[in-house]
Enzyme design. Structure first.
Site, PDB file in Angstrom:
ATOM      1  CB  CYS A 134     -61.049 -62.694   6.218  1.00  0.00           C
ATOM      2  SG  CYS A 134     -62.282 -61.816   5.244  1.00  0.00           S
ATOM      3  CB  CYS A 137     -64.588 -62.269   7.538  1.00  0.00           C
ATOM      4  SG  CYS A 137     -64.026 -62.708   5.908  1.00  0.00           S
ATOM      5  CG  ASP A 138     -63.239 -62.798  11.196  1.00  0.00           C
ATOM      6  OD1 ASP A 138     -64.452 -63.071  11.220  1.00  0.00           O
ATOM      7  OD2 ASP A 138     -62.380 -63.589  10.787  1.00  0.00           O
TER       8      ASP A 138
END
Ligand code: NDP
Length: 312
Positions: A134, A137-138
Site C-alpha cells: 500500500c 499507507c507507507d
C-alpha cells in the site's frame, strides 16, 4: 439455532465501525472476526493518515481501539469464521466454523480484501520492514529514498505516481513489454522524470536482513540478472476481495467485488449490506472503509425499522 438482529461478518475498520453504530442503536450486533482479526491493518505498522490520531498509531493498536469502542456499547465480538451463508430466504442464515448456525434479520458484510503477493520468502520476511502492498499507507516512510514497485495495472500506475512525489527514484517492474494500465495512467507514469519503467522484468529476491536493501531482478526475455538498490519494495499486483462465500447470492463484478446500490451499502438481497474493501476496489482506505461501515449499520437499522412497521 441462534437468532440475531444484526450479524456483522469481518473485523476491519468497516466491521468495527458498523458494530459501534449498530450497538449504539441498541441492535445488539454480533460480529465474527474472521481468519485475521482486525484485518489488513494488523499487517501494517504506523498509520498516519487516519483522522483523529495526531501522532499516528500502529495498525494493530488502532484495530484494538476500534474493537474496544464497539464493545463499550455492547457489541458481541467473537472469534470465528463465517464459513457459509444462505441468503435464499428470509431470515438470512450463516454458519460459523462449519457448525454454529445463525439466523439473522440483517447481515453486514465487511470481509475486506487481501493484497496479492508474489509469494517470495524474502517478501514475506520483510513485510512491514520495507515491503508493503500500500503506497498510500507507507510511501511517506520512503521520502527521498529509492523504491521498487511491481505491477503494471491501474493500481501500480497510480501508486508509482504517488511514490514519485515522495521518493527520490521509483523503479517500476513490468513483467511484459506492455502495461495493463489505462492509457491515461500510463501517460501519467511516463511523464514523471523519476520513474524508470523496467520492462520484461521479474523479482527473484528482496535483499536485506531487517530492512530492505536491494531487489534482485531478472529479465524474462534475456535471462540477465541485476540488483537494484532500494529501501522500499511495493507490490501492486491486485487485490482479492474475500467474498467467495457470497457468490451464489450477491451481484459482484468480474473480480468478485460486491455490487452495492450507489450511495448506499445495499446489495441485491434485502437485508444484506456490503461495506469496506469487499465492495470497494478504488479507495481501499481505513477511513473510507469505516465510513461505509457506518452506512451499513444505518442502512441495517432503517431496514429493520421498516420491517417492524410492516409487521405492526
Ligand atoms: P490488475 O489486475 O488490473 O493488474 C494487476 C497487474 O499486476 C497487471 O499488470 C499484472 O501483469 C501484474 N501482475 C500480476 N501478477 C504478477 C506477478 N506475479 N508478477 C508481476 N506482475 C504481476 O489490478 P489493479 O489492482 O491494478 O486494478 C484492479 C481493478 O481496479 C482494475 O479494473 C483497475 O482498472 C481498477 N482500478 C482503477 C483505478 C482508477 O481508475 N483510478 C485505480 C486502481 C484500480 P499482467 O498485465 O502481465 O497480467
Amino acid at each position: 439455532m441462534e437468532k440475531v438482529q444484526v450479524l456483522i461478518i469481518g473485523s476491519g475498520p468497516a466491521g468495527y465501525t458498523a458494530a459501534i453504530y449498530a450497538s449504539r442503536a441498541g441492535l445488539k450486533p454480533v460480529l465474527y472476526q474472521g481468519g485475521q482479526p482486525g484485518g489488513q491493518l494488523t499487517i501494517t505498522n504506523d498509520v498516519e493518515n487516519y483522522p483523529g490520531y495526531a501522532d499516528g498509531v500502529m495498525g494493530p493498536q488502532m484495530m484494538t481501539d476500534f474493537q474496544k469502542q464497539a464493545e463499550r456499547f455492547g457489541a458481541d465480538i467473537r472469534y470465528g469464521l463465517v464459513t457459509s451463508v444462505d441468503f435464499s430466504s428470509y431470515p438470512l442464515r450463516a454458519t460459523v466454523d462449519e457448525k454454529h448456525e445463525i439466523e439473522a434479520e440483517s447481515v453486514i458484510i465487511s470481509t475486506g480484501a487481501s493484497a496479492k503477493w508474489l509469494g517470495l520468502e524474502s517478501e514475506e520476511r520483510l513485510n512491514g520492514k520495507g515491503v508493503s502492498a500500500c503506497a498510500v499507507c507507507d510511501g511517506f516512510f520512503f521520502k527521498g529514498q529509492d523504491v521498487v514497485i511491481v505491477g503494471a495495472g491501474d493500481t501500480a500506475a497510480e501508486e508509482a505516481s504517488y511514490l514519485a512525489n515522495l521518493a527520490n527514484k521509483v523503479y517500476m517492474l513490468v513483467r511484459r513489454d506492455e502495461m495493463r494500465a489505462s492509457k491515461i495512467m500510463q501517460k501519467r507514469v511516463m511523464s514523471k522524470a523519476n520513474i524508470e519503467i523496467v520492462w520484461n522484468t521479474e523479482v527473484e529476491e528482496v535483499v536485506g536482513q531487517d530492512e530492505v536493501e536491494a531487489v534482485k531482478v531478472f529479465n524474462n526475455k534475456t535471462g540477465e540478472k541485476t540488483e537494484i538498490k532500494a529501501q522500499g519494495f511495493f507490490v501492486a499486483i491486485g487485490h482479492q476481495p474475500n467474498t467467495g462465500i457470497f457468490k451464489d447470492y450477491l451481484d459482484m463484478d468480474e473480480s468478485g467485488y460486491i455490487k452495492t446500490i450507489p450511495g448506499t451499502s445495499k446489495t441485491n438481497i434485502e437485508g444484506v449490506f456490503a461495506t469496506g474493501d469487499a465492495q470497494d476496489n478504488v479507495y481501499r482506505q481505513a477511513v473510507t472503509a469505516a465510513g461505509t461501515g457506518c452506512m451499513g449499520a444505518l442502512d441495517a437499522e432503517r431496514f429493520l425499522a421498516a420491517k417492524e412497521m410492516e409487521l405492526a
